[in-house]
Design a protein around this motif. Structure first.
Motif, PDB file in Angstrom:
ATOM      1  N   GLN A   1       0.671  -1.315  -0.044  1.00  0.00           N
ATOM      2  CA  GLN A   1       0.027   0.072   0.017  1.00  0.00           C
ATOM      3  C   GLN A   1       0.815   0.992   0.101  1.00  0.00           C
ATOM      4  O   GLN A   1       0.557   2.281  -0.702  1.00  0.00           O
ATOM      5  CB  GLN A   1      -0.811   0.027   1.319  1.00  0.00           C
ATOM      6  N   SER A   2       2.075   1.415   0.717  1.00  0.00           N
ATOM      7  CA  SER A   2       2.783   2.396   0.830  1.00  0.00           C
ATOM      8  C   SER A   2       3.422   2.810  -0.632  1.00  0.00           C
ATOM      9  O   SER A   2       3.556   3.770  -0.890  1.00  0.00           O
ATOM     10  CB  SER A   2       4.088   2.461   1.841  1.00  0.00           C
ATOM     11  N   ILE A   3       4.020   1.490  -1.205  1.00  0.00           N
ATOM     12  CA  ILE A   3       4.576   2.028  -2.544  1.00  0.00           C
ATOM     13  C   ILE A   3       3.586   2.550  -3.493  1.00  0.00           C
ATOM     14  O   ILE A   3       3.559   3.256  -4.399  1.00  0.00           O
ATOM     15  CB  ILE A   3       5.170   0.283  -3.072  1.00  0.00           C
ATOM     16  N   ARG A   4       2.404   1.678  -3.478  1.00  0.00           N
ATOM     17  CA  ARG A   4       1.338   2.292  -4.522  1.00  0.00           C
ATOM     18  C   ARG A   4       0.988   3.605  -4.225  1.00  0.00           C
ATOM     19  O   ARG A   4       0.584   4.421  -5.045  1.00  0.00           O
ATOM     20  CB  ARG A   4      -0.042   1.540  -4.323  1.00  0.00           C
ATOM     21  N   LEU A   5       0.549   4.262  -2.878  1.00  0.00           N
ATOM     22  CA  LEU A   5       0.279   5.521  -2.816  1.00  0.00           C
ATOM     23  C   LEU A   5       1.320   6.418  -3.331  1.00  0.00           C
ATOM     24  O   LEU A   5       1.283   7.525  -3.332  1.00  0.00           O
ATOM     25  CB  LEU A   5       0.013   5.508  -1.027  1.00  0.00           C
ATOM     26  N   LEU A   6       2.637   5.864  -2.879  1.00  0.00           N
ATOM     27  CA  LEU A   6       3.781   6.904  -3.288  1.00  0.00           C
ATOM     28  C   LEU A   6       3.726   7.255  -4.754  1.00  0.00           C
ATOM     29  O   LEU A   6       4.035   8.251  -5.145  1.00  0.00           O
ATOM     30  CB  LEU A   6       5.117   6.250  -3.085  1.00  0.00           C
ATOM     31  N   GLN A   7       3.126   6.348  -5.622  1.00  0.00           N
ATOM     32  CA  GLN A   7       3.426   6.614  -7.184  1.00  0.00           C
ATOM     33  C   GLN A   7       2.211   7.344  -7.518  1.00  0.00           C
ATOM     34  O   GLN A   7       1.982   7.568  -8.777  1.00  0.00           O
ATOM     35  CB  GLN A   7       3.560   5.397  -7.873  1.00  0.00           C
ATOM     36  N   LEU A   8       0.905   7.313  -6.869  1.00  0.00           N
ATOM     37  CA  LEU A   8      -0.052   8.152  -7.204  1.00  0.00           C
ATOM     38  C   LEU A   8      -0.043   9.513  -7.475  1.00  0.00           C
ATOM     39  O   LEU A   8       0.627  10.278  -6.970  1.00  0.00           O
ATOM     40  CB  LEU A   8      -1.498   7.946  -6.000  1.00  0.00           C
ATOM     41  N   SER A   9      -0.626  10.075  -8.256  1.00  0.00           N
ATOM     42  CA  SER A   9      -0.599  11.701  -8.443  1.00  0.00           C
ATOM     43  C   SER A   9      -1.662  12.166  -7.523  1.00  0.00           C
ATOM     44  O   SER A   9      -2.567  11.476  -6.813  1.00  0.00           O
ATOM     45  CB  SER A   9      -1.346  11.842  -9.955  1.00  0.00           C
ATOM     46  N   THR A  10      -1.894  13.593  -7.677  1.00  0.00           N
ATOM     47  CA  THR A  10      -2.512  14.146  -6.409  1.00  0.00           C
ATOM     48  C   THR A  10      -4.198  13.856  -6.915  1.00  0.00           C
ATOM     49  O   THR A  10      -4.914  13.648  -5.655  1.00  0.00           O
ATOM     50  CB  THR A  10      -2.468  15.910  -6.694  1.00  0.00           C
ATOM     51  N   LEU A  11      -4.418  13.773  -8.027  1.00  0.00           N
ATOM     52  CA  LEU A  11      -5.961  13.498  -8.396  1.00  0.00           C
ATOM     53  C   LEU A  11      -6.415  12.006  -7.942  1.00  0.00           C
ATOM     54  O   LEU A  11      -7.223  11.860  -7.201  1.00  0.00           O
ATOM     55  CB  LEU A  11      -6.190  13.823  -9.781  1.00  0.00           C
ATOM     56  N   GLU A  12      -5.465  11.226  -8.141  1.00  0.00           N
ATOM     57  CA  GLU A  12      -5.565   9.620  -7.915  1.00  0.00           C
ATOM     58  C   GLU A  12      -5.493   9.554  -6.394  1.00  0.00           C
ATOM     59  O   GLU A  12      -6.318   8.418  -5.759  1.00  0.00           O
ATOM     60  CB  GLU A  12      -4.345   8.977  -8.668  1.00  0.00           C
ATOM     61  N   LEU A  13      -4.699  10.202  -5.659  1.00  0.00           N
ATOM     62  CA  LEU A  13      -4.680  10.151  -4.312  1.00  0.00           C
ATOM     63  C   LEU A  13      -6.066  10.406  -3.560  1.00  0.00           C
ATOM     64  O   LEU A  13      -6.278   9.957  -2.497  1.00  0.00           O
ATOM     65  CB  LEU A  13      -3.579  10.960  -3.679  1.00  0.00           C
ATOM     66  N   ALA A  14      -6.481  12.036  -4.159  1.00  0.00           N
ATOM     67  CA  ALA A  14      -7.820  12.219  -3.512  1.00  0.00           C
ATOM     68  C   ALA A  14      -8.792  11.273  -3.645  1.00  0.00           C
ATOM     69  O   ALA A  14      -9.884  10.791  -2.837  1.00  0.00           O
ATOM     70  CB  ALA A  14      -8.260  13.669  -4.344  1.00  0.00           C
ATOM     71  N   GLN A  15      -8.952  10.430  -4.868  1.00  0.00           N
ATOM     72  CA  GLN A  15      -9.734   9.467  -5.130  1.00  0.00           C
ATOM     73  C   GLN A  15      -9.664   8.318  -4.469  1.00  0.00           C
ATOM     74  O   GLN A  15     -10.607   7.690  -3.858  1.00  0.00           O
ATOM     75  CB  GLN A  15      -9.907   9.026  -6.697  1.00  0.00           C
ATOM     76  N   GLU A  16      -8.352   7.829  -4.087  1.00  0.00           N
ATOM     77  CA  GLU A  16      -8.084   6.867  -3.216  1.00  0.00           C
ATOM     78  C   GLU A  16      -8.620   7.284  -1.660  1.00  0.00           C
ATOM     79  O   GLU A  16      -9.042   6.303  -1.096  1.00  0.00           O
ATOM     80  CB  GLU A  16      -6.661   6.678  -3.168  1.00  0.00           C
ATOM     81  N   VAL A  17      -8.325   8.289  -1.337  1.00  0.00           N
ATOM     82  CA  VAL A  17      -8.740   8.748   0.102  1.00  0.00           C
ATOM     83  C   VAL A  17     -10.360   8.719   0.143  1.00  0.00           C
ATOM     84  O   VAL A  17     -10.962   8.272   1.245  1.00  0.00           O
ATOM     85  CB  VAL A  17      -8.395  10.192   0.421  1.00  0.00           C
ATOM     86  N   GLU A  18     -11.065   8.975  -0.898  1.00  0.00           N
ATOM     87  CA  GLU A  18     -12.448   8.887  -0.939  1.00  0.00           C
ATOM     88  C   GLU A  18     -12.924   7.493  -0.743  1.00  0.00           C
ATOM     89  O   GLU A  18     -13.956   7.447  -0.285  1.00  0.00           O
ATOM     90  CB  GLU A  18     -13.180   9.686  -2.357  1.00  0.00           C
ATOM     91  N   GLN A  19     -12.305   6.889  -1.468  1.00  0.00           N
ATOM     92  CA  GLN A  19     -12.814   5.295  -1.464  1.00  0.00           C
ATOM     93  C   GLN A  19     -12.655   4.809  -0.047  1.00  0.00           C
ATOM     94  O   GLN A  19     -13.654   4.217   0.529  1.00  0.00           O
ATOM     95  CB  GLN A  19     -11.886   4.513  -2.581  1.00  0.00           C
ATOM     96  N   MET A  20     -11.265   5.135   0.603  1.00  0.00           N
ATOM     97  CA  MET A  20     -11.214   4.634   1.803  1.00  0.00           C
ATOM     98  C   MET A  20     -12.215   5.119   2.785  1.00  0.00           C
ATOM     99  O   MET A  20     -12.389   4.526   3.712  1.00  0.00           O
ATOM    100  CB  MET A  20      -9.575   4.625   2.342  1.00  0.00           C
ATOM    101  N   LEU A  21     -12.556   6.253   2.627  1.00  0.00           N
ATOM    102  CA  LEU A  21     -13.411   7.034   3.760  1.00  0.00           C
ATOM    103  C   LEU A  21     -14.794   6.263   3.541  1.00  0.00           C
ATOM    104  O   LEU A  21     -15.599   6.067   4.598  1.00  0.00           O
ATOM    105  CB  LEU A  21     -13.528   8.544   3.456  1.00  0.00           C
TER     106      LEU A  21
END
Length: 510
Positions: A21-41
């Motif tokens: 998960q750490s490796i995957r989050l590191l390579q995400l762009s800002t937009l992709e990270l925001a989408q990942e956070v929304e999904q986790m929430l």
């Protein structure tokens, strides 16, 4: 065959889910990270957004020294000195040869109930938000619909015009034929209804092409240019003879115009070379994309992950590197749910909820680790490329991923992930972090010149050239050699194409 036992020693790399998960989050762009956070929430009830008006209540069961406090994190981010931040120690398994971007052996109790991801000091409040500015722009579709309201049309013609407006692409072109649009609405069985629809669309297309911006509703580039030239004739703008010559050119294959084949176009259009030259200059001033000024600015806006500011003056001049607080999600573990889980009884359901709680804590940790790594890499880049931030592209020095990786004790793959789709706002402009890395070209003194600096020199040479005698690639290579940079003609051509600069024959003024 007799069964036998054998002992074999082997090594293998094991990636824990948290490390993955750490490796995957590191390579995400800002937009992709925001989408990942929304999904986790949405998926994890133990994760919530913290309020902006104050710090959340910490988990009473959490050790006081195990949490990222608001003051500590803000001090780390807002500090101007590149070397005044100590990233928390990272322990990796002995068999892991990765990038050290994850603590793979953290115990559950280390995190407590807070673990809030916080932002440091942000940009000045007076700075305009790009997204807010973008929302004030009117789209091409809305602009055309508003004009259509002033037309007196029957219900059928209004519906046909509205359908064509909705069928335009972002550049204002109608890519589909009227027949295909009619088939899409009525099907291919009823020929009489198809003919009626095509007729309605033909009338509506004429109305659409009469609207602003001029050229909208064209099926191809030639028609777009022709519509604009007809509008010039209608409003009596320009020399009628030149406009007529331009209309004739638009009826010819446009590749002749792209190649600036003056003699061939003059023959085909039966016009003099001087009129053809003026007509080509007129066409060059037309707008090939009528919908350009209505482009979705918000979609194309780049939100920087890191902000670099100049501090001090003269010899005391330095640069502060800060994370952009607008891209940092403020997350925390839900205190009420975490407390209720601690007071509950054991069982299958309890274990499942405990796993989700741990997942939330790991997610917060990995988000924090991601931004810490981005900040460390950004500071190392600024330290090595200080001349660029002071003098611009010409002062860029060659740098490869290995240099930053060795300096920070990380793996090259980590630096590659950090610098991909992450952006830095600087006094020189906003750039992707990868922009600061480039190969070196040999110089006469035995040193190296950055490929970025060489491209900037080429751009400078072309900008200062005589438009009547543009520089060839060979001439540019010779000019670079005079500057002490060894650069072959083929390399010059590659850099020129990367800069989207046309060859010398197409840059020549008519």
């Amino acid at each position: 065959m007799k069964p036998n036992l054998s002992l074999r020693v082997s090594q293998h790399l094991a990636l824990t889910p948290q490390l993955q998960q750490s490796i995957r989050l590191l390579q995400l762009s800002t937009l992709e990270l925001a989408q990942e956070v929304e999904q986790m929430l949405d998926e994890n009830p133990f994760l919530e957004l913290s309020s902006d008006d104050g710090a959340p209540e910490p988990d009473p069961q959490a050790p006081a020294d195990a949490t990222y406090s608001e003051a500590t994190n803000a001090d780390q981010i807002s500090a101007g000195d590149e070397n005044d931040v100590e990233t928390p120690a990272v322990d990796t398994p002995d068999d892991w040869e990765g990038d050290g971007s994850m603590d793979a052996a953290v115990e559950d109790g280390e995190w407590g109930g807070d673990g809030t991801v916080r932002s440091g000091s942000g940009a000045d409040e007076d700075e305009a938000d790009a997204a807010d500015l973008a929302r004030s722009h009117e789209s091409l579709t809305d602009y055309l619909h508003r004009q259509a309201l002033s037309l007196r049309l029957s219900e059928l013609d209004r519906a046909a015009l509205r359908f064509l407006i909705e069928s335009l692409n972002d550049d204002g072109y109608l890519e589909d034929t009227l027949e295909s649009l009619a088939v899409g609405l009525a099907g291919a069985d009823d020929a009489e209804q198809l003919d009626e629809l095509v007729h309605r669309f033909t009338v509506a297309l004429g109305l659409l092409q009469s609207l602003e911006p001029t050229g909208v509703g064209a099926r191809d580039l030639a028609e777009c240019l022709t519509l604009q030239l007809h509008a010039m004739n209608l409003h009596e703008e320009g020399d009628p003879a030149v406009v007529e010559a331009a209309l004739r050119i638009c009826r010819q294959p446009l590749d002749l115009l792209a190649k600036r084949d003056l003699r061939r176009l003059s023959q085909l259009c039966a016009t003099g070379e001087e009129d053809t030259r003026q007509a080509m200059a007129l066409i060059a001033r037309l707008e090939p994309r009528p919908g350009r000024r209505f482009a979705d600015v918000e979609r194309n806006a780049i939100v920087p992950d890191v902000i670099v500011r100049k501090t001090g003056r003269g010899a005391q001049q330095s640069f502060s590197v800060q994370l952009n607080p607008d891209v940092m999600p403020r997350l925390r573990v839900h205190d009420i749910y975490a407390s209720a889980l601690r007071g509950g009884r054991g069982g299958e359901g309890h274990q499942a909820l405990q796993a989700r709680l741990q997942e939330a804590r790991w997610f917060i940790k990995n988000i924090q680790q991601r931004f810490d790594t981005i900040l460390r890499v950004s500071r190392a880049i600024v330290e090595r490329q200080k001349n660029f931030f002071v003098h611009g592209e010409l002062a860029m020095r060659p740098m490869v991923l290995r240099e930053i990786a060795d300096e920070l004790g990380l793996h090259e793959s980590t630096i590659s992930r950090v610098t991909t789709a992450k952006y830095m706002a600087t006094p020189q402009g906003t750039f992707e972090l990868k922009y600061f890395f480039g190969s070196g070209l040999g110089t006469e003194t035995g040193g190296n010149a950055s490929s970025t600096a060489v491209r900037a020199l080429i751009k400078q040479f072309v900008a200062a050239e005589d438009a009547r005698k543009p520089l060839s690639d060979n001439q540019i290579a010779e000019m670079l050699k005079e500057q002490g940079i060894e650069c072959a003609r083929r390399t010059v051509a590659k850099y020129r194409e990367a800069l989207k600069i046309a060859p010398a024959n197409l840059r020549k003024a008519l």
